[in-house]
Design a protein around this motif. Structure first.
Motif, short mmCIF file in Angstrom:
data_model
loop_
_atom_site.label_atom_id
_atom_site.label_comp_id
_atom_site.label_asym_id
_atom_site.label_seq_id
_atom_site.Cartn_x
_atom_site.Cartn_y
_atom_site.Cartn_z
N THR A 1 40.77 44.28 36.14
CA THR A 1 42.07 43.61 36.21
C THR A 1 42.84 43.77 34.90
O THR A 1 44.06 43.91 34.90
CB THR A 1 41.86 42.11 36.54
OG1 THR A 1 41.31 42.02 37.86
CG2 THR A 1 43.16 41.33 36.50
N ASP B 1 45.39 44.84 43.18
CA ASP B 1 44.16 44.23 42.66
C ASP B 1 43.53 43.35 43.73
O ASP B 1 44.00 42.24 43.99
CB ASP B 1 44.46 43.39 41.40
CG ASP B 1 43.18 42.99 40.67
OD1 ASP B 1 42.07 43.34 41.14
OD2 ASP B 1 43.28 42.34 39.62
N GLU B 2 42.49 43.85 44.34
CA GLU B 2 41.75 43.09 45.36
C GLU B 2 42.68 42.43 46.37
O GLU B 2 42.56 41.24 46.65
CB GLU B 2 40.90 42.04 44.68
CG GLU B 2 39.84 42.65 43.80
CD GLU B 2 38.86 41.61 43.31
OE1 GLU B 2 38.53 40.71 44.11
OE2 GLU B 2 38.44 41.70 42.17
MG LIG Z 1 39.56 41.33 38.47
#
Ligand SMILES: [Mg+2]
Ligand SMILES: Nc1ncnc2c1ncn2[C@@H]1O[C@H](COP(=O)(O)OP(=O)(O)OP(=O)(O)O)[C@@H](O)[C@H]1O
Length: 271
Positions: free
Chosen positions: A58, A188-189
């Protein structure tokens, strides 16, 4: 409705990476989160970032969004330094104007969609083009309707986020980011907070971006099957460095590093 391209066309030549990290270091106090990271992403390339929790995945995206300052090295986007600018033959910290211009090249979608709750899906998409890019309402509406159509949300364009499912909200969030015509999209995810039955709606939109649009993308994911299917390249992060990178076939089929093998067998067991 005209079919506008999804992103601005490049200023940098074909040989220049769209994103380039050069010996980038990031630390919080004594904790080194990224350790002299070198990473290039070519224009139109889809790169997946995988790795254990805390490995810096991240952080890479947050630095590209200029949400974090870096402690060393330089990040280039579209051939220009992201947080610095050339002045008198040297790189100096970027002015606000330079930062704004560079930020406009990057779109992001994170785990929590953060749509504006008081605006409809369409208004969410129009907000940035009108207020940041200065488009007329008519232009912003046309662009936003086209993108909502692309993500399969045209029929819900007048709904507020509270009336949409998680998968639907995430698709609106993707359309909203694309409405700014970024050159680089960061994910991100994006499926981590979703119910299993709606994950496919969102991954199908990302698949479509890969197969039909020449967009540069960096995607952090825990869905190994998805990363395997759609990536041009997979980077395995460990301890703030790229421990191993390669084609999906190589990383998933024949990982060379012990840490990669351990990580992949641990996630396989967890599924
Ligand atoms: Mg992360
Ligand atoms: N603002 C902060 N202050 C201090 N430490 C931080 C901060 N943000 C991140 N870290 C630390 O940096 C390291 C990397 O964090 P990062 O969020 O990049 O991990 P990640 O690979 O995305 O993990 P996950 O898979 O759990 O999302 C972690 O050890 C984290 O605790």
């Amino acid at each position: 409705m005209t079919n506008e391209p999804l992103q601005e066309t490049g200023a940098a030549d074909a040989a220049t990476p769209m994103v380039s990290f050069r010996k980038v270091t990031k630390s919080y106090g004594r904790l080194v989160v990224l350790d002299s990271l070198d990473l290039d992403v070519a224009e139109g390339e889809m790169v997946s970032i995988i790795g254990p929790s805390g490995s810096g995945k991240t952080t890479v995206l947050r630095m590209l969004m200029t949400l974090e300052t870096i402690n060393g090295g330089v990040i280039y986007v579209d051939g220009q330094p992201l947080t610095h600018m050339p002045k008198g033959g040297q790189l100096v910290p970027a002015s606000d104007r330079h930062l704004r211009q560079m930020r406009s090249k990057i779109g992001m979608c994170f785990q929590h969609f953060n749509l504006f709750p008081h605006m409809t899906a369409l208004e969410n998409c129009m907000e940035g083009p009108v207020h940041v890019l200065g488009l007329s309402k008519a232009e912003a509406r046309e662009r936003s309707e086209q993108l909502l159509e692309m993500v399969g949300m045209a029929d819900k364009r007048n709904q507020h986020p509270s009336r949409l499912s998680g998968g639907q909200q995430q698709r609106v969030a993707i359309a909203r980011a694309l409405a700014m015509r970024p050159k680089v999209m960061l994910f991100d995810e994006v499926t981590s907070a979703l119910d299993p039955e709606v994950i496919g709606e969102v991954t199908n939109v990302i698949r479509k971006l890969v197969s039909e649009h020449h967009l540069t993308m960096l995607m952090v994911t825990h869905q190994m099957g998805f990363a395997k299917d759609i990536s041009d390249r997979v980077c395995f992060f460990y301890g703030g460095r790229i421990e191993e990178q390669g084609t999906p076939e190589q990383i998933f089929g024949n990982p060379r590093r012990e840490r990669t093998r351990q990580f992949l067998s641990a996630v396989k067991e967890a599924v």
